[in-house]
Design an enzyme around this catalytic site. Structure first.
Site, PDB file in Angstrom:
ATOM      1  N   ALA A 124      38.706  44.814  35.939  1.00  0.00           N
ATOM      2  CA  ALA A 124      38.304  43.254  35.808  1.00  0.00           C
ATOM      3  C   ALA A 124      39.419  42.770  36.797  1.00  0.00           C
ATOM      4  O   ALA A 124      40.623  42.621  36.337  1.00  0.00           O
ATOM      5  CB  ALA A 124      38.399  43.297  34.029  1.00  0.00           C
ATOM      6  N   ALA A 125      39.066  43.061  38.074  1.00  0.00           N
ATOM      7  CA  ALA A 125      40.199  42.129  38.498  1.00  0.00           C
ATOM      8  C   ALA A 125      39.767  40.662  39.097  1.00  0.00           C
ATOM      9  O   ALA A 125      41.226  40.830  39.770  1.00  0.00           O
ATOM     10  CB  ALA A 125      39.274  42.881  39.981  1.00  0.00           C
ATOM     11  N   PRO A 127      40.508  36.963  39.460  1.00  0.00           N
ATOM     12  CA  PRO A 127      41.165  36.346  40.575  1.00  0.00           C
ATOM     13  C   PRO A 127      41.365  36.857  42.182  1.00  0.00           C
ATOM     14  O   PRO A 127      41.764  37.103  42.606  1.00  0.00           O
ATOM     15  CB  PRO A 127      41.363  34.715  40.847  1.00  0.00           C
ATOM     16  CG  PRO A 127      41.886  34.693  39.236  1.00  0.00           C
ATOM     17  CD  PRO A 127      41.607  36.561  38.870  1.00  0.00           C
ATOM     18  N   SER A 129      45.160  38.263  41.195  1.00  0.00           N
ATOM     19  CA  SER A 129      46.126  38.322  41.384  1.00  0.00           C
ATOM     20  C   SER A 129      46.862  40.156  40.874  1.00  0.00           C
ATOM     21  O   SER A 129      47.942  40.713  41.350  1.00  0.00           O
ATOM     22  CB  SER A 129      47.399  37.802  40.086  1.00  0.00           C
ATOM     23  OG  SER A 129      46.665  37.950  38.912  1.00  0.00           O
ATOM     24  N   LYS A 130      46.659  40.198  40.239  1.00  0.00           N
ATOM     25  CA  LYS A 130      46.741  42.035  40.048  1.00  0.00           C
ATOM     26  C   LYS A 130      46.138  43.119  41.327  1.00  0.00           C
ATOM     27  O   LYS A 130      47.148  43.917  41.537  1.00  0.00           O
ATOM     28  CB  LYS A 130      46.926  42.721  38.284  1.00  0.00           C
ATOM     29  CG  LYS A 130      47.458  41.665  37.731  1.00  0.00           C
ATOM     30  CD  LYS A 130      46.598  41.809  35.585  1.00  0.00           C
ATOM     31  CE  LYS A 130      47.659  40.999  35.137  1.00  0.00           C
ATOM     32  NZ  LYS A 130      46.670  40.182  34.810  1.00  0.00           N
ATOM     33  N   ASP A 175      29.279  45.693  35.508  1.00  0.00           N
ATOM     34  CA  ASP A 175      29.718  45.747  34.703  1.00  0.00           C
ATOM     35  C   ASP A 175      30.476  46.812  33.697  1.00  0.00           C
ATOM     36  O   ASP A 175      30.452  48.341  34.459  1.00  0.00           O
ATOM     37  CB  ASP A 175      28.590  45.706  33.060  1.00  0.00           C
ATOM     38  CG  ASP A 175      28.735  45.976  31.733  1.00  0.00           C
ATOM     39  OD1 ASP A 175      30.030  46.155  31.968  1.00  0.00           O
ATOM     40  OD2 ASP A 175      28.622  45.268  31.404  1.00  0.00           O
ATOM     41  N   ASP A 193      42.787  45.414  32.987  1.00  0.00           N
ATOM     42  CA  ASP A 193      43.371  43.582  32.215  1.00  0.00           C
ATOM     43  C   ASP A 193      41.785  42.690  32.011  1.00  0.00           C
ATOM     44  O   ASP A 193      41.607  42.549  31.910  1.00  0.00           O
ATOM     45  CB  ASP A 193      44.139  43.015  33.812  1.00  0.00           C
ATOM     46  CG  ASP A 193      44.471  41.500  33.101  1.00  0.00           C
ATOM     47  OD1 ASP A 193      44.914  41.679  32.338  1.00  0.00           O
ATOM     48  OD2 ASP A 193      44.108  41.048  34.404  1.00  0.00           O
ATOM     49  N   CYS A 246      45.690  39.017  27.121  1.00  0.00           N
ATOM     50  CA  CYS A 246      46.895  37.738  27.271  1.00  0.00           C
ATOM     51  C   CYS A 246      46.118  37.100  26.005  1.00  0.00           C
ATOM     52  O   CYS A 246      46.307  36.236  25.607  1.00  0.00           O
ATOM     53  CB  CYS A 246      46.717  36.814  28.086  1.00  0.00           C
ATOM     54  SG  CYS A 246      44.905  36.142  28.485  1.00  0.00           S
TER      55      CYS A 246
HETATM   56  N1  SAM Z   1      42.912  40.992  36.601  1.00  0.00           N
HETATM   57  C1  SAM Z   1      42.930  39.900  36.618  1.00  0.00           C
HETATM   58  C2  SAM Z   1      43.715  38.749  37.410  1.00  0.00           C
HETATM   59  O1  SAM Z   1      45.254  39.284  37.116  1.00  0.00           O
HETATM   60  O2  SAM Z   1      43.402  37.993  38.660  1.00  0.00           O
HETATM   61  C3  SAM Z   1      42.498  38.980  35.883  1.00  0.00           C
HETATM   62  C4  SAM Z   1      41.212  38.891  35.217  1.00  0.00           C
HETATM   63  S1  SAM Z   1      40.494  38.232  33.634  1.00  0.00           S
HETATM   64  C5  SAM Z   1      41.495  38.492  32.204  1.00  0.00           C
HETATM   65  C6  SAM Z   1      39.116  39.481  32.840  1.00  0.00           C
HETATM   66  C7  SAM Z   1      37.734  39.302  33.733  1.00  0.00           C
HETATM   67  O3  SAM Z   1      36.958  40.121  33.380  1.00  0.00           O
HETATM   68  C8  SAM Z   1      37.538  37.757  34.270  1.00  0.00           C
HETATM   69  O4  SAM Z   1      37.441  37.942  35.528  1.00  0.00           O
HETATM   70  C9  SAM Z   1      35.977  38.422  34.249  1.00  0.00           C
HETATM   71  O5  SAM Z   1      34.842  37.850  34.667  1.00  0.00           O
HETATM   72  C10 SAM Z   1      36.330  39.941  33.819  1.00  0.00           C
HETATM   73  N2  SAM Z   1      35.238  40.625  33.363  1.00  0.00           N
HETATM   74  C11 SAM Z   1      34.386  40.468  31.937  1.00  0.00           C
HETATM   75  N3  SAM Z   1      33.171  40.853  31.549  1.00  0.00           N
HETATM   76  C12 SAM Z   1      33.683  42.270  32.160  1.00  0.00           C
HETATM   77  C13 SAM Z   1      33.002  43.107  31.941  1.00  0.00           C
HETATM   78  N4  SAM Z   1      31.924  44.086  31.321  1.00  0.00           N
HETATM   79  N5  SAM Z   1      33.768  44.219  33.279  1.00  0.00           N
HETATM   80  C14 SAM Z   1      34.168  43.856  34.535  1.00  0.00           C
HETATM   81  N6  SAM Z   1      34.687  42.589  34.379  1.00  0.00           N
HETATM   82  C15 SAM Z   1      34.174  42.134  33.307  1.00  0.00           C
END
Ligand code: SAM
Length: 470
Positions: A124-125, A127, A129-130, A175, A193, A246
């Site tokens: 879940a990447a 924007p 940062s990680k 997904d 994440d 978080c």
């Molecule tokens: N890791 C990111 C960073 O450090 O910049 C922040 C991730 S944020 C906490 C969670 C992310 O999961 C969001 O971008 C969201 O759109 C995505 N997301 C939501 N449902 C998801 C799914 N079923 N599969 C993959 N990504 C998903």
């Protein structure tokens, strides 16, 4: 005692019984009402910590090291400072604005492993940062698959990868529940994440609890369990998994982890994080997870758990996958010609095994990615090096920022002009002609073309930024 303006009573009632004995609810409330310290991570793909800190100290930045991340700093800015996101150093990827506790999951992923980490999945990447931190920890080597489900957030992910000079990443847009099926037993390390209630972000976002409800937490914890299961399946035997949120509540954190432990029994073990950094035991739970309450390190709230996969799983039932892959590896004859072009244009460190062709374009693919290509569709694989148009060879902006060193170093004032899309003038006429790699702080920031006493700006139009300021 702080008057609570931000946290719903239902939330407080949920967390109070589970707070560790040494912490008080009053301190949680007080910490959540304090502004957050500003923090950044230096991008070691583009510059060293020493060079960056020395550069920005000249503009009044005061650095305090973040104990768990050797490239992370809390920064005290001078009163009249330009917003960091508008600085030329930000736009050219010398640093990433990242909350201190959000630097923990990648650090945990790479800490104390007994095997090298070459293939990584960030499930879940966006924007990014990680992802960009992981790429820096991998020194742009190996293969990093960055997945994001939300179409609108993929764009930000892609542009951050480019800005930070990342070249070992491929992007998938699914997904994250499906990766375990398609890529079972494939990765040395996986980060999930997870999407979450975001309770820990209230110090920077006073509206963090606007849509908070127990029913939402219950729903999102089901998604988290599914993503975590998929992430675990995608690991190689012996591989390591980090789950982070978080969120502060136990339903999205300890309970989701317990569901994974319950499903995989002997195949999984918890990796205790109490020695991740010198003071980590203050946030370590009885299970060995880190539960970062905002008052412990004066940061955002975060939760981090690490697991190891002991043995291979055999659960996947991938639907048949037909990939009409538009790229093909270049032939040995082409590879020789391309190699000459790359040498002539001073693009370094590219092996011919990493070269692929699509129509008139030549692309660079991260090593090891070819093993993954038949198994899943990727939205973007590698990075474009150049395309040919008639006799012209047009090099790509991202490629030159990653693979070249500058021909001409420009000043900070000139960099601001360049990022605004303007040509750069010099006092003295030169007899230089042709393309030139324009550099700042020893890294190429883009292309230009010499015309007498000017470098004509060849920055792609979509990267021109009028709001950049010194
Ligand atoms: N890791 C990111 C960073 O450090 O910049 C922040 C991730 S944020 C906490 C969670 C992310 O999961 C969001 O971008 C969201 O759109 C995505 N997301 C939501 N449902 C998801 C799914 N079923 N599969 C993959 N990504 C998903």
């Amino acid at each position: 005692m702080t008057i609570n303006r931000l946290l719903p009573q239902e939330f407080l009632s949920l967390i109070e019984p589970m707070l560790p004995a040494q912490l008080t609810l009053d301190d949680v409330i007080t910490a959540c009402h304090q502004p957050l310290r500003f923090s950044i991570r230096v991008n070691t793909l583009k510059n060293s910590v020493t060079t960056f800190c020395s550069l920005m100290s000249d503009f009044g930045w005061k650095f305090e090291s973040i104990p768990w991340c050797d490239t992370g700093f809390w920064v005290e800015l001078p009163q009249d400072a330009t917003a960091p996101g508008k600085l030329p150093e930000h736009l050219t990827g010398l640093f990433y604005i990242q909350e201190a506790s959000s630097m923990l999951p990648p650090m945990a992923l790479f800490h104390g492993n007994d095997k090298p980490v070459v293939t990584v999945l960030d499930l879940a990447a966006a924007p990014g940062s990680k992802t960009t931190q992981i790429a820096a920890l991998m020194n742009n080597k190996g293969t990093l698959v960055a997945n994001e489900y939300s179409s609108s957030r993929i764009k930000a992910l892609h542009s951050n990868l480019q800005r930070m000079g990342v070249s070992n990443t491929v992007i998938s847009h699914f997904d994250g529940h499906v990766h375990g099926d398609y890529l079972e037993n494939c990765f040395d390390a996986v980060l999930i994440d997870a999407p979450c209630s975001g309770e820990g972000t209230v110090r920077k976002d006073a509206t963090a609890f606007k849509n908070w409800s127990l029913s939402h937490i219950s729903e999102i914890s089901i998604v988290q369990q599914g993503l975590l299961r998929s992430a675990f399946m995608a690991l190689k035997p012996g591989g390591v998994l980090v789950y982070s949120t978080c969120a502060l509540n136990f339903i999205e954190n300890q309970q989701v982890c317990q569901s994974l432990m319950d499903q995989f029994g002997d195949q999984i073990e918890i990796v205790n994080l109490s020695n991740l950094f010198s003071d980590a035991d203050r946030a370590t739970t009885p299970e060995g997870y880190l539960h970062i309450w905002p008052q412990i390190y004066d940061s955002e709230g975060f939760f981090i758990a690490k697991f190891k996969k002991r043995s291979a799983t055999n659960l996947s039932q991938p639907a048949p996958f037909k990939n009409r892959f538009p790229f093909s590896p270049v032939s040995p004859k082409q590879a020789g010609e391309i190699h000459n072009i790359l040498i002539q244009q001073k693009l370094a460190n590219i092996n011919s095994s990493e070269l692929y062709q699509r129509d008139n374009e030549i692309w660079y693919f991260p090593s090891h990615v070819t093993a993954l290509l038949p198994r899943m569709k990727f939205q973007r694989t590698g990075l474009k090096l150049f395309e040919t148009k008639g006799k012209n060879i047009l090099f790509d902006h991202h490629a030159v920022t990653v693979f070249t060193t500058p021909d001409v170093e420009i000043s900070r004032e000139q960099l601001v002009e360049y990022l605004k899309g303007r040509d750069i003038s010099f006092d003295n006429a030169t007899n230089l002609t042709g393309n030139v790699y324009v550099g700042y702080q020893g890294k190429t920031v883009g292309l230009g073309k010499w015309i007498r006493n000017k470098i004509k700006n060849k920055l792609p139009r979509n990267l021109v930024n009028d709001s950049v300021k010194q």
